[in-house]
Design a protein around this motif. Sequence first.
Motif, short mmCIF file in Angstrom:
data_model
loop_
_atom_site.label_atom_id
_atom_site.label_comp_id
_atom_site.label_asym_id
_atom_site.label_seq_id
_atom_site.Cartn_x
_atom_site.Cartn_y
_atom_site.Cartn_z
N UNK A 6 16.84 -0.09 0.23
CA UNK A 6 15.54 0.34 0.78
C UNK A 6 14.17 0.84 -0.32
N UNK A 7 15.09 1.46 -1.37
CA UNK A 7 14.50 1.97 -2.44
C UNK A 7 13.79 0.82 -3.19
N UNK A 8 14.48 -0.10 -3.69
CA UNK A 8 14.51 -0.95 -4.50
C UNK A 8 13.53 -2.01 -3.83
N UNK A 9 14.06 -2.69 -3.04
CA UNK A 9 12.84 -3.65 -2.06
C UNK A 9 11.32 -3.07 -1.53
N UNK A 10 11.21 -1.52 -1.30
CA UNK A 10 10.03 -1.53 -1.64
C UNK A 10 9.05 -1.44 -2.99
N UNK A 11 9.86 -1.28 -3.42
CA UNK A 11 9.34 -1.53 -5.18
C UNK A 11 9.50 -3.19 -5.15
N UNK A 12 9.88 -4.02 -5.03
CA UNK A 12 9.84 -5.36 -4.87
C UNK A 12 8.32 -6.18 -3.91
N UNK A 13 9.02 -4.84 -2.64
CA UNK A 13 7.24 -5.28 -2.17
C UNK A 13 6.30 -5.47 -2.77
N UNK A 14 6.02 -4.02 -3.52
CA UNK A 14 4.81 -3.41 -3.56
C UNK A 14 4.38 -4.05 -5.18
N UNK A 15 5.19 -4.56 -5.52
CA UNK A 15 5.35 -5.52 -6.32
C UNK A 15 4.66 -7.40 -5.79
N UNK A 16 4.67 -7.23 -4.73
CA UNK A 16 4.15 -8.76 -4.40
C UNK A 16 2.98 -8.29 -3.58
N UNK A 17 2.88 -7.50 -2.99
CA UNK A 17 1.70 -7.03 -2.50
C UNK A 17 0.48 -7.05 -3.40
N UNK A 18 1.03 -6.78 -4.83
CA UNK A 18 -0.85 -6.68 -5.39
C UNK A 18 -0.86 -8.13 -5.11
N UNK A 19 -0.89 -9.35 -5.51
CA UNK A 19 -0.91 -10.49 -5.29
C UNK A 19 -1.11 -11.18 -4.29
N UNK A 20 -1.64 -10.25 -2.98
CA UNK A 20 -1.38 -10.98 -1.65
C UNK A 20 -0.25 -11.56 -0.67
N UNK A 21 1.17 -11.17 -1.05
CA UNK A 21 2.29 -11.77 -1.04
C UNK A 21 3.19 -10.08 -0.60
N UNK A 22 2.81 -10.76 1.56
CA UNK A 22 3.37 -9.60 1.86
C UNK A 22 2.15 -8.30 1.94
N UNK A 23 1.78 -7.53 2.70
CA UNK A 23 0.39 -6.08 3.05
C UNK A 23 1.10 -4.96 3.02
#
Length: 342
Positions: free
Chosen positions: A57-74
Amino acid sequence: MTTAQTAPPPSMRLRELVFGAACAAAVRAAARLGVADALDDSPLAVEDLAAAVKTEPKTLRRLLRALSCYGLFAERPDGTFAHTDMSRLLREDDPNSLRAIALWCTEPWTWDAWPLLDEAVRTGRNVVEDLYGKEFFPYLNEDAPESADVFNRAMTTSSVQSARDVAQFLDLSGSASVADIGGGQGHVVASLLEKYPALHGTLLDLPRVVDNVDPRLRAGGALADRTRLVPGDCREAVPVRADVYIIKNILEWDDDSTTRVLRNVIAAGGPGARVVVIENLVDDSPSMRFSTAMDLLLLLNVGGAKHTTESLTGRLTEAGLVIDDVRPVNPYLHAFDCTIPA
């Protein structure tokens, strides 16, 4: 956190650009993990999403947080993550899915080739032959079968999607026959035959490509009785007579190959035949970031190039075609509608 940011100052924008590989790698990781497929219409907590895609979970959150900066997931205020219009395009079942394209553009060979871009720019040659000791497609098929499979799936996905746009765009109501030159698996021909029940179509491509055509065009398929499959290399000859010839996304070779294809089509069609050339353009503002990136990738792998409006116009007119109209097919393709003069 928010998914959108105001425009950063130049110093920060450059920092972001040099970390572009991190963004590409993050998109690839999300695609390979199947994050978009695991996330449906309702937002999910990272713990639930991690369990679905078998990650920490912790590393997935880091991945999703990075992608959300570009509008990929919110990322929502409560810490859950939701889809955006862009992240839905990574779903396998989305009709406009770009998952295969995302994987193709980040395959292992690309990470070997991109650092040598300065060498390709310096010499004007592809770098793949020096990297792997053989041309790009032999390398893919002989040494990197998984990448070859990704390439085939990406090209099929892209062809299916653009074929719908091409069929909607083209008016062939006054034509009896159409030929797609170098048309791959025949998705454009199939879409046009479905649109025009009286139309007859021909697909010309290499034997190994024609052997794997769209099922609708094969013997016993719904469109087989109006389809002719011709194995061959359009750079060598175009043994096909038709009212309309379509040449889509294949004029990216060297100038000699491009000229030979066009002249072969002109010789086959004769005076009055219509030739529709469809290409990405590197000077097309809405899609320039995509098209110029693909242009550089073509330089790296096969030594090819995307066209500007001027360069493609020059190639077509030099070959002997008369350009009647130039119009966008969709946000990233333009059609050059031409006639073979008397």
